[in-house]
Design a protein around this motif. Structure first.
Motif, PDB file in Angstrom:
ATOM      1  N   PHE A  82       0.854  -1.184   0.000  1.00  0.00           N
ATOM      2  CA  PHE A  82       0.000   0.000   0.000  1.00  0.00           C
ATOM      3  C   PHE A  82       0.890   1.234   0.000  1.00  0.00           C
ATOM      4  CE2 PHE A  82       1.031  -0.509   4.461  1.00  0.00           C
ATOM      5  CZ  PHE A  82       1.138   0.786   4.937  1.00  0.00           C
ATOM      6  N   PHE A  83       0.295   2.350  -0.397  1.00  0.00           N
ATOM      7  CA  PHE A  83       0.978   3.637  -0.313  1.00  0.00           C
ATOM      8  C   PHE A  83      -0.059   4.687   0.092  1.00  0.00           C
ATOM      9  CE2 PHE A  83      -0.691   3.548  -4.563  1.00  0.00           C
ATOM     10  CZ  PHE A  83      -1.060   4.861  -4.826  1.00  0.00           C
ATOM     11  N   LYS A  84       0.426   5.775   0.644  1.00  0.00           N
ATOM     12  CA  LYS A  84      -0.441   6.838   1.129  1.00  0.00           C
ATOM     13  C   LYS A  84      -0.405   7.997   0.145  1.00  0.00           C
ATOM     14  CE  LYS A  84       0.165   5.714   6.036  1.00  0.00           C
ATOM     15  NZ  LYS A  84       0.578   6.223   7.364  1.00  0.00           N
ATOM     16  N   GLU A  85      -1.619   8.426  -0.247  1.00  0.00           N
ATOM     17  CA  GLU A  85      -1.757   9.553  -1.162  1.00  0.00           C
ATOM     18  C   GLU A  85      -2.340  10.744  -0.379  1.00  0.00           C
ATOM     19  OE1 GLU A  85      -3.506  10.413  -5.613  1.00  0.00           O
ATOM     20  OE2 GLU A  85      -4.469   8.931  -4.340  1.00  0.00           O
ATOM     21  N   THR A  86      -1.639  11.872  -0.437  1.00  0.00           N
ATOM     22  CA  THR A  86      -2.036  13.049   0.336  1.00  0.00           C
ATOM     23  C   THR A  86      -3.304  13.658  -0.239  1.00  0.00           C
ATOM     24  OG1 THR A  86       0.280  13.462   0.835  1.00  0.00           O
ATOM     25  CG2 THR A  86      -1.266  15.269   1.215  1.00  0.00           C
ATOM     26  N   VAL A  98      -5.312   5.746   1.791  1.00  0.00           N
ATOM     27  CA  VAL A  98      -4.529   4.510   1.717  1.00  0.00           C
ATOM     28  C   VAL A  98      -5.002   3.716   0.503  1.00  0.00           C
ATOM     29  CG1 VAL A  98      -3.892   2.375   2.886  1.00  0.00           C
ATOM     30  CG2 VAL A  98      -4.203   4.469   4.212  1.00  0.00           C
ATOM     31  N   ARG A  99      -4.089   3.480  -0.396  1.00  0.00           N
ATOM     32  CA  ARG A  99      -4.415   2.743  -1.634  1.00  0.00           C
ATOM     33  C   ARG A  99      -3.617   1.439  -1.648  1.00  0.00           C
ATOM     34  NH1 ARG A  99      -4.037   7.038  -6.496  1.00  0.00           N
ATOM     35  NH2 ARG A  99      -4.722   5.169  -7.610  1.00  0.00           N
ATOM     36  N   GLN A 100      -4.318   0.355  -1.786  1.00  0.00           N
ATOM     37  CA  GLN A 100      -3.708  -0.975  -1.787  1.00  0.00           C
ATOM     38  C   GLN A 100      -3.389  -1.387  -3.222  1.00  0.00           C
ATOM     39  OE1 GLN A 100      -6.099  -3.765   0.354  1.00  0.00           O
ATOM     40  NE2 GLN A 100      -6.357  -2.426   2.139  1.00  0.00           N
ATOM     41  N   VAL A 101      -2.205  -1.990  -3.402  1.00  0.00           N
ATOM     42  CA  VAL A 101      -1.730  -2.353  -4.735  1.00  0.00           C
ATOM     43  C   VAL A 101      -1.184  -3.773  -4.680  1.00  0.00           C
ATOM     44  CG1 VAL A 101      -1.209   0.023  -5.374  1.00  0.00           C
ATOM     45  CG2 VAL A 101       0.548  -1.377  -4.278  1.00  0.00           C
ATOM     46  N   LYS A 102      -0.898  -4.291  -5.880  1.00  0.00           N
ATOM     47  CA  LYS A 102      -0.249  -5.586  -6.079  1.00  0.00           C
ATOM     48  C   LYS A 102       1.057  -5.336  -6.823  1.00  0.00           C
ATOM     49  CE  LYS A 102      -3.432  -8.724  -4.752  1.00  0.00           C
ATOM     50  NZ  LYS A 102      -3.206  -9.868  -3.843  1.00  0.00           N
ATOM     51  N   ILE A 103       2.157  -5.898  -6.310  1.00  0.00           N
ATOM     52  CA  ILE A 103       3.468  -5.777  -6.943  1.00  0.00           C
ATOM     53  C   ILE A 103       3.842  -7.155  -7.486  1.00  0.00           C
ATOM     54  CG2 ILE A 103       5.895  -5.206  -6.622  1.00  0.00           C
ATOM     55  CD1 ILE A 103       5.102  -3.363  -4.364  1.00  0.00           C
ATOM     56  N   LYS A 153       4.879   0.140   0.809  1.00  0.00           N
ATOM     57  CA  LYS A 153       5.233  -0.738   1.909  1.00  0.00           C
ATOM     58  C   LYS A 153       4.563  -2.091   1.687  1.00  0.00           C
ATOM     59  CE  LYS A 153       5.723  -1.122   6.886  1.00  0.00           C
ATOM     60  NZ  LYS A 153       5.625  -0.449   8.185  1.00  0.00           N
ATOM     61  N   ILE A 154       5.403  -3.146   1.702  1.00  0.00           N
ATOM     62  CA  ILE A 154       4.934  -4.505   1.424  1.00  0.00           C
ATOM     63  C   ILE A 154       4.402  -5.101   2.716  1.00  0.00           C
ATOM     64  CG2 ILE A 154       5.594  -6.768   0.558  1.00  0.00           C
ATOM     65  CD1 ILE A 154       7.803  -5.424  -1.019  1.00  0.00           C
ATOM     66  N   THR A 155       3.195  -5.654   2.650  1.00  0.00           N
ATOM     67  CA  THR A 155       2.539  -6.205   3.841  1.00  0.00           C
ATOM     68  C   THR A 155       2.328  -7.714   3.775  1.00  0.00           C
ATOM     69  OG1 THR A 155       0.357  -5.749   2.873  1.00  0.00           O
ATOM     70  CG2 THR A 155       1.349  -4.029   4.264  1.00  0.00           C
ATOM     71  N   ASN A 156       2.197  -8.290   2.598  1.00  0.00           N
ATOM     72  CA  ASN A 156       1.883  -9.720   2.508  1.00  0.00           C
ATOM     73  C   ASN A 156       2.316 -10.229   1.144  1.00  0.00           C
ATOM     74  OD1 ASN A 156       1.005 -12.236   3.169  1.00  0.00           O
ATOM     75  ND2 ASN A 156      -1.168 -11.719   3.354  1.00  0.00           N
ATOM     76  N   PRO A 179      -2.999  -0.347   7.396  1.00  0.00           N
ATOM     77  CA  PRO A 179      -3.684   0.679   8.209  1.00  0.00           C
ATOM     78  C   PRO A 179      -5.017   1.057   7.597  1.00  0.00           C
ATOM     79  CG  PRO A 179      -1.857   1.642   7.001  1.00  0.00           C
ATOM     80  CD  PRO A 179      -1.738   0.157   6.806  1.00  0.00           C
ATOM     81  N   SER A 180      -5.898   1.544   8.418  1.00  0.00           N
ATOM     82  CA  SER A 180      -7.223   1.947   7.949  1.00  0.00           C
ATOM     83  C   SER A 180      -7.128   3.217   7.119  1.00  0.00           C
ATOM     84  CB  SER A 180      -8.165   2.155   9.135  1.00  0.00           C
ATOM     85  OG  SER A 180      -7.652   3.170   9.996  1.00  0.00           O
ATOM     86  N   ASP A 181      -8.110   3.360   6.240  1.00  0.00           N
ATOM     87  CA  ASP A 181      -8.147   4.521   5.355  1.00  0.00           C
ATOM     88  C   ASP A 181      -9.073   5.560   5.980  1.00  0.00           C
ATOM     89  OD1 ASP A 181      -8.097   6.302   3.329  1.00  0.00           O
ATOM     90  OD2 ASP A 181      -8.846   4.944   1.779  1.00  0.00           O
ATOM     91  N   PRO A 182      -8.558   6.747   6.397  1.00  0.00           N
ATOM     92  CA  PRO A 182      -9.448   7.759   7.009  1.00  0.00           C
ATOM     93  C   PRO A 182     -10.495   8.292   6.052  1.00  0.00           C
ATOM     94  CG  PRO A 182      -7.153   8.505   6.964  1.00  0.00           C
ATOM     95  CD  PRO A 182      -7.166   7.136   6.397  1.00  0.00           C
ATOM     96  N   TYR A 183     -10.192   8.318   4.781  1.00  0.00           N
ATOM     97  CA  TYR A 183     -11.168   8.834   3.816  1.00  0.00           C
ATOM     98  C   TYR A 183     -12.348   7.875   3.685  1.00  0.00           C
ATOM     99  CZ  TYR A 183     -13.165  10.411  -0.596  1.00  0.00           C
ATOM    100  OH  TYR A 183     -14.019  10.836  -1.568  1.00  0.00           O
TER     101      TYR A 183
END
Length: 760
Positions: free
Chosen positions: A85-89, A100-105, A167-170, A193-197
């Motif tokens: 995931f990465f955080k977009e302001t 918080v946007r979740q991605v696949k690498i 940041k790689i989580t799994n 982490p949870s997404d506040p938006y």
């Protein structure tokens, strides 16, 4: 490639173009062998100045412990998958500083390329999908000379791709196992982490409380239940009305969309016809008349703003206020004995098919689905029985089938043939389903009695064809004497309305008299295929059934069995009896009830002599092979050896017979398949019947043990398997086997081998 001198300034005139003088701009491929003799294209890797393939990390696998194969073969379709995931302001949303946007690498092992994708979320408002296309990604400055590799990606690490930190989580199971085998420890998965938006949007949506219209997953239901149909049988009793009768119905319930189709089954004059009673549609449980226009609309428009629907705006009612809920019949309402209200008509279900019974038993646990009886049909006595159609007598024009078909229908149609019989008894490979007999003509003209004929009976349509085989200086040519056609039995009336009775395969046997177009023929012999076919299907041909024949002989010989044995006992210690002697004895006992075909069946079941068949030895077959190869201008033993090596990577020198046959046929040797089969029979073999293919290479090599050319040979006839099983009449019969099969010895015991040889 020329390099720039570091002492000179980087100015025009002080640099050199590496492409000057170069004429070839293609890639530099390299062909090599992978494994044992398997040619393939391999990447040509150029090492760096230190001799290593990478500036950063050494090879994971030690050299010499694994096979040196290209990466695009060793790691083909092997991908490491990581969750990150990465955080977009976010600047414009209060209470949600980032998203918080979740991605696949994805890391492709075959070439080290990386691809980053973001799973699409419905109504997210973000352009999702592929964020970074597949390519090799460099490290951020000042390490931008190197690329991200496998050991740079692991759980808990943060990687920077083009200024964006992930940041790689799994990871998936394959990735974890692969990294562990490579000696890389993989930590436990981390929580995203949870997404506040999204949390803020969820709170806003929960404050809006209203009832939305439910949507059914019609596509999922269709995919799960497509082509699944429940079949019920029922009736609609309309006998109380004028001209009414008992309607026999067939109710089809489609599980894919809960629709019902009803068909009516009628029986008129012995014929069953099916007509449509109700087209496929949903049936409401209560019918109050036809709906008004617009009552069946799926949505309701509250208001329209602006002129027209296209240029203006409209609001749809999401709650569907005022829409009447209509209940339709479903699978739970259908069972044996239930009554369906089909638009005012009461349909009663009486029975169902086996699939429907199994469906209700497995899903609802209903085991008692017994059929119920239909009501009494009051108009059954008024039905007229169907009488067989009587056709006018045949007038002699055309065939009987054509005339009968034209009498049945006004439109001319071709007569129907027995298609099932044609499919079962048509030619299949070498199995021709044709019984061939040699015949002589019975005539008052002496010249006709010396003519030779071949009578062919086609099992596919019970037709007969007669072919004349001309003899030299006889005055008769070799030609077709009678074309293929079904032939009627003699002694029948011609101009009648009944179809004539034709010859069948049971009328065809050795010794039979047939009449073809007023010519009388006597069948005197048959080929091996006809005799073999009759013996295999002996339940259809009693004259080829050894059990039926011996049973008939046993009944006649029971009173005089001892006298029969005493008269025909072989002398001088022999165990065989001549064919003609036993034939005359059996004809004298059975009379006209014994035919020549039955005698031939006995001789084939108890053969007393074995003829030596002409066989070619190894040297003769090799001489024929070398002559054929010389005529075909074939001399490529080296290529043939390579093909054998490809089939034998371990170089054992042994291959199965079928593999050797495939190799010889695939190399397109100018040899017929009969000759190839004979070659494989004389090649050296081991205990498991595997062939030494080096012996095959020496066999076809003209430089080893040269042989003289041979005269032309009819390979298809002399070397085929049909030649080996060609029918030869036996001159002697095994008396011991014949006597033991009769099983009539009560006090008299015949000495001899207690064996029964019956050819199957």
């Amino acid at each position: 490639m020329a390099l720039r001198c570091p002492d000179l300034p980087f100015l025009p005139g002080y640099t050199f173009n590496s492409m000057l003088g170069r004429t070839r701009f293609n890639m530099d491929p390299k062909f090599d062998f992978i494994g044992d003799g398997v040619p393939a294209l391999i990447e040509k890797v150029k090492p760096n100045m230190f001799g290593a393939l990478s500036d950063k990390y050494p090879s994971i696998y030690p050299r010499g412990e694994v096979a040196e194969v290209p990466s695009w073969i060793a790691f083909d379709k092997q991908i490491l998958c990581f969750d990150a995931f990465f955080k977009e302001t976010l600047q414009e949303v209060r209470g949600a500083p980032y998203n918080v946007r979740q991605v696949k690498i994805y890391l492709f092992l075959e070439d080290g390329t990386i691809q980053v994708t973001e799973p699409k979320v419905e109504n997210s408002g973000i352009a999702q999908g592929t964020l970074i296309c597949r390519h090799r990604i460099r490290f951020p400055a000042p390490m931008d000379d190197n690329f991200y590799e496998m050991i740079d990606l692991n759980l808990g690490k943060e990687v920077e791709f083009y200024g964006r930190v992930f940041k790689i989580t799994n990871c998936d199971k394959f990735t974890r196992n692969f990294l562990n085998r490579c000696g890389i420890a993989v930590p436990d998965p981390l929580n995203t982490p949870s997404d506040p938006y999204n949390d803020l949007r969820g709170q806003e949506c929960s404050n809006v409380k209203h009832k939305m219209k439910k949507r059914e997953d019609s596509l999922g239901k269709f995919l799960a239940n497509d082509r699944k149909v429940l079949r019920f049988y029922g009736y609609w009793d309309d006998q109380e009305t004028v001209y009414g009768y008992l309607h026999r119905l067939e109710i089809l319930y489609y599980l894919a969309d809960d629709t019902i189709e009803i068909r009516e089954v009628r029986e008129d004059c012995g014929k069953t016809s099916i007509s449509m009673f109700l087209h496929r549609d949903k049936i409401p449980k209560t019918f109050n008349g036809l709906p008004m226009p617009g009552a069946n609309c799926t949505s309701t428009v509250l208001n329209v703003l602006g002129p027209g629907l296209q240029g203006g705006r409209f609001i749809e009612d999401p709650i569907s206020c005022g829409v009447e809920v209509i209940e339709y019949y479903c699978e739970k309402d259908l069972f044996i004995g239930s009554v369906i209200n089909c638009y005012g008509r009461k349909l009663v279900l009486t029975d169902c098919d086996p699939y429907t019974r199994e469906y209700y038993r497995s899903k609802y646990g209903l085991n008692s689905l017994d059929a119920i009886a239909l009501p009494e049909d009051k108009h059954a006595a008024l039905k007229v029985e169907m009488k067989e159609r009587e056709l006018p007598p045949w007038n002699g024009y055309g065939s009987y089938e054509d005339s009968a078909q034209n009498c049945i229908t006004v439109e001319p149609k071709a007569p129907h043939r027995d298609f099932k019989k044609f499919l079962n008894l048509d030619r299949v490979g070498l199995d021709s389903h044709i019984l061939r007999f040699r015949a002589f003509m019975i005539s008052k003209i002496p010249e006709n009695c010396t003519r030779h004929f071949i009578v062919s009976f086609y099992l596919a349509d019970d037709s007969i064809a007669v072919f004349e085989r001309g003899i030299r200086n006889s005055g008769f040519d070799t030609k077709t004497f009678f074309a293929r056609k079904p032939m009627a039995l003699p002694g029948q009336e011609v101009f009648t309305s009944k179809p004539p009775v034709t010859y069948t395969s049971q009328h065809m046997y050795i010794g039979a008299i047939i009449i073809v177009n007023s010519f009388v023929f006597e069948l005197v012999a048959a080929d091996e295929y006809a005799l073999r076919y009759m013996e295999i299907h002996d339940y259809q041909y009693p004259k080829a059934n050894i059990k039926v024949i011996m049973g008939k002989i046993r009944d006649k010989l029971r009173p005089t069995y001892k006298d029969f044995v005493a008269e025909n006992m072989p002398k001088d210690g022999q165990s065989t009896i001549p064919y003609d002697t036993l034939r005359e004895k059996l004809i004298g006992i059975l009379g006209d009830d014994f035919t020549e075909h039955e005698m031939i069946t006995i001789s084939r079941a108890f053969p007393g002599d074995v003829f030596d068949k002409i066989k070619y030895n190894r040297e003769q077959i090799r001489a024929i092979t070398l002559t054929e190869l010389k005529k075909g201008l074939w001399d490529d033993v080296t290529r043939l050896r390579e093909y054998f090596w490809m089939r034998d990577p371990e170089r054992r020198g042994l291959l199965p017979k079928d593999v050797c046959y495939v190799v010889l046929r695939a190399c397109r040797l100018p040899l017929q398949k009969e000759l190839v089969e004979k070659i494989l029979e004389v090649i050296q073999k081991d205990e498991q019947s595997n062939l030494y293919y080096e012996d095959i290479l020496n066999f076809v090599n003209r430089e080893i043990c040269r042989l003289a050319d041979v005269e032309p040979v009819n390979i298809k006839h002399d070397l085929s398997c049909i030649k080996d099983i060609e029918y030869v009449p036996y001159r002697f019969i095994d008396w011991c086997g014949f006597n033991n099969f009769l099983a009539l010895e009560d006090t008299f015991k015949q000495q001899g081998p207690n064996t029964i040889r019956i050819q199957q």
